[in-house]
Design an enzyme around this catalytic site. Structure first.
Site, PDB file in Angstrom:
ATOM      1  N   GLN A 135      -7.382  -3.963   3.695  1.00 25.28           N
ATOM      2  CA  GLN A 135      -7.674  -3.023   2.622  1.00 25.28           C
ATOM      3  C   GLN A 135      -8.657  -3.693   1.669  1.00 25.28           C
ATOM      4  OE1 GLN A 135      -6.296   0.046   2.577  1.00 25.28           O
ATOM      5  NE2 GLN A 135      -6.722   0.855   0.532  1.00 25.28           N
ATOM      6  N   HIS A 144      -2.178  -9.933  -2.761  1.00 22.91           N
ATOM      7  CA  HIS A 144      -3.035  -9.018  -3.519  1.00 22.91           C
ATOM      8  C   HIS A 144      -3.955  -9.778  -4.485  1.00 22.91           C
ATOM      9  CE1 HIS A 144      -4.187  -5.228  -5.394  1.00 22.91           C
ATOM     10  NE2 HIS A 144      -3.399  -4.569  -4.572  1.00 22.91           N
ATOM     11  N   SER A 145      -4.468 -10.911  -4.051  1.00 27.59           N
ATOM     12  CA  SER A 145      -5.382 -11.667  -4.915  1.00 27.59           C
ATOM     13  C   SER A 145      -6.709 -10.937  -5.084  1.00 27.59           C
ATOM     14  CB  SER A 145      -5.648 -13.056  -4.335  1.00 27.59           C
ATOM     15  OG  SER A 145      -4.519 -13.888  -4.492  1.00 27.59           O
ATOM     16  N   ASP A 154     -11.490   1.500  -1.831  1.00 28.35           N
ATOM     17  CA  ASP A 154     -10.035   1.350  -1.765  1.00 28.35           C
ATOM     18  C   ASP A 154      -9.617   1.890  -0.407  1.00 28.35           C
ATOM     19  OD1 ASP A 154      -7.421   0.793  -2.323  1.00 28.35           O
ATOM     20  OD2 ASP A 154      -7.152   2.411  -3.794  1.00 28.35           O
ATOM     21  N   HIS A 193       3.212   0.176  -2.799  1.00 32.73           N
ATOM     22  CA  HIS A 193       3.712  -1.212  -2.842  1.00 32.73           C
ATOM     23  C   HIS A 193       5.234  -1.269  -2.923  1.00 32.73           C
ATOM     24  CE1 HIS A 193      -0.362  -2.347  -2.883  1.00 32.73           C
ATOM     25  NE2 HIS A 193      -0.576  -2.345  -4.180  1.00 32.73           N
ATOM     26  N   GLU A 204      -7.087  -7.399   1.343  1.00 30.82           N
ATOM     27  CA  GLU A 204      -5.645  -7.378   1.605  1.00 30.82           C
ATOM     28  C   GLU A 204      -5.399  -7.150   3.098  1.00 30.82           C
ATOM     29  OE1 GLU A 204      -3.754  -4.462  -1.095  1.00 30.82           O
ATOM     30  OE2 GLU A 204      -5.741  -4.368  -2.006  1.00 30.82           O
ATOM     31  N   ASN A 230       0.822  -1.201   0.000  1.00 33.31           N
ATOM     32  CA  ASN A 230       0.000   0.000   0.000  1.00 33.31           C
ATOM     33  C   ASN A 230       0.865   1.263   0.000  1.00 33.31           C
ATOM     34  OD1 ASN A 230      -2.467   1.645   0.257  1.00 33.31           O
ATOM     35  ND2 ASN A 230      -3.384  -0.272   0.938  1.00 33.31           N
ATOM     36  N   ARG A 231       0.286   2.380   0.446  1.00 32.97           N
ATOM     37  CA  ARG A 231       0.901   3.689   0.243  1.00 32.97           C
ATOM     38  C   ARG A 231       1.636   4.211   1.477  1.00 32.97           C
ATOM     39  NH1 ARG A 231      -3.875   3.380  -2.567  1.00 32.97           N
ATOM     40  NH2 ARG A 231      -3.756   3.991  -4.766  1.00 32.97           N
TER      41      ARG A 231
END
Length: 328
Positions: A266, A161-162, A233, A91, A293, A65-66
């Site tokens: 997430q 991240h599926s 998101d 990521h 996630e 993530n960020r």
């Protein structure tokens, strides 16, 4: 060299690859006794490390993530990461673990362990780090174990991240899926999709999935938060990790229950997936899948109120996430 590996039980058939330690295929029987592949993915294994901007099925590290502005501080030292998502780091950067070849440390019919050795300074992070990811099948359950070990204080926030579509990866849309989240709080985002630091109650918002609801009934893009993300998101806070997150398809009767010892999840509704050629010639679009996630809150390294993703020197840390499937 990129290879695929098949794991299976009577209830599950799973294919993974050392390209990004990715889940390529995950088949479950539906209510008509047909096998359904319930994850999005690519036909060619190489694609997982060449053009996998969507991170289909992949393991993300060191930090999922960020991170706002790509900046964080550890031990009174400031670290600047690549800004690969607007002004932020996403990521871990454009050469993240999801775009690399992993070593296969061990493999059997029901389990596989991948290893990533990441040197000091890799992607801008401190410390020589070893990361292991194990996928293990037992009955109708997939267990994912993440283990991190570093010789310096560093950041460790892995995820898988599926993208799930429990009606089958070819079905095209997950908005009819029922979603239930044991989360009373979510983290609002700003224009840059980074959490503002506020914990906001889900009550009276489209983020309220405390009871099972079709995703589409909550999907009002006129809502500011959904508009900012072009859908879901957002990070949801898991106050009671023992309670499962539940996703189910009314078409196939397949239900996925997700549990974890990580502090949050997430939820991402494939908001920026467009014209992506996947398995069996299927072209994926927005809402073709949904990600759950499990992870630390995005940018939590800069949010002192949130649980920190710091990994201390020479202190191995382990995170676990379980996917359990049933069919009705």
């Amino acid at each position: 060299m990129f290879k695929t590996y098949q794991l299976k039980t009577e209830a599950l058939q799973m294919i993974v690859t050392n390209a990004g330690a990715s889940v390529v295929s995950l088949k479950v029987k539906d209510n008509k006794d047909n096998w359904q592949d319930v994850v999005l993915g690519y036909e060619e294994v190489d694609t997982y490390v060449t053009t996998n901007d969507a991170c289909f099925g992949s393991v993300v590290g060191r930090h999922a993530n960020r991170i706002k502005s790509g900046l964080f501080e550890l031990n009174q030292k400031t670290y600047q990461l690549e800004k690969n998502n607007g002004g932020n780091n996403l990521h871990s950067g454009s050469k993240g673990f999801h775009l690399r070849e992993w070593q296969v440390e061990s493999v059997s019919d029901k389990a596989i362990t991948f290893l990533m050795i990441s040197p000091d300074g890799d992607q801008g992070f401190p410390g020589n780090m070893e990361m292991r990811v194990t996928y293990e099948l037992e009955g109708n359950q997939v267990t994912i174990n993440y283990i991190g070990l570093s010789d310096q204080t560093t950041v460790f926030n892995p995820t898988n991240h599926s993208y799930f579509n429990l009606s089958g990866h070819q079905d095209g849309n997950v908005l009819d899926h029922l979603l239930q989240l044991p989360c009373r709080y979510f983290m609002p985002i700003g224009e840059d999709s980074v959490p503002t630091g506020e914990r906001r109650s889900v009550s009276g918002t489209p983020m309220d999935y405390l009871t099972p609801k079709p995703i589409e009934t909550q999907f009002d893009l006129s809502n500011e938060q959904l508009r900012l993300g072009n859908g879901l998101d957002h990070h949801f806070v898991l106050a009671h990790e023992e309670k499962a997150m539940v996703l189910s398809s009314p078409r196939t009767g397949i239900t996925l229950e997700v549990t974890t010892n990580m502090p949050g999840v997430q939820i991402y509704t494939a908001n920026f997936v467009k014209d992506v050629k996947g398995k069996e010639g299927i072209v994926y679009q927005e809402r073709s899948g949904i990600c759950l996630e499990t992870q630390h809150c995005p940018n939590s390294i800069n949010l002192p109120e949130e649980k920190s993703p710091i990994l201390e020197p020479n202190q191995e840390i382990s995170y676990q996430t379980k996917w359990q499937f049933t069919t009705n």
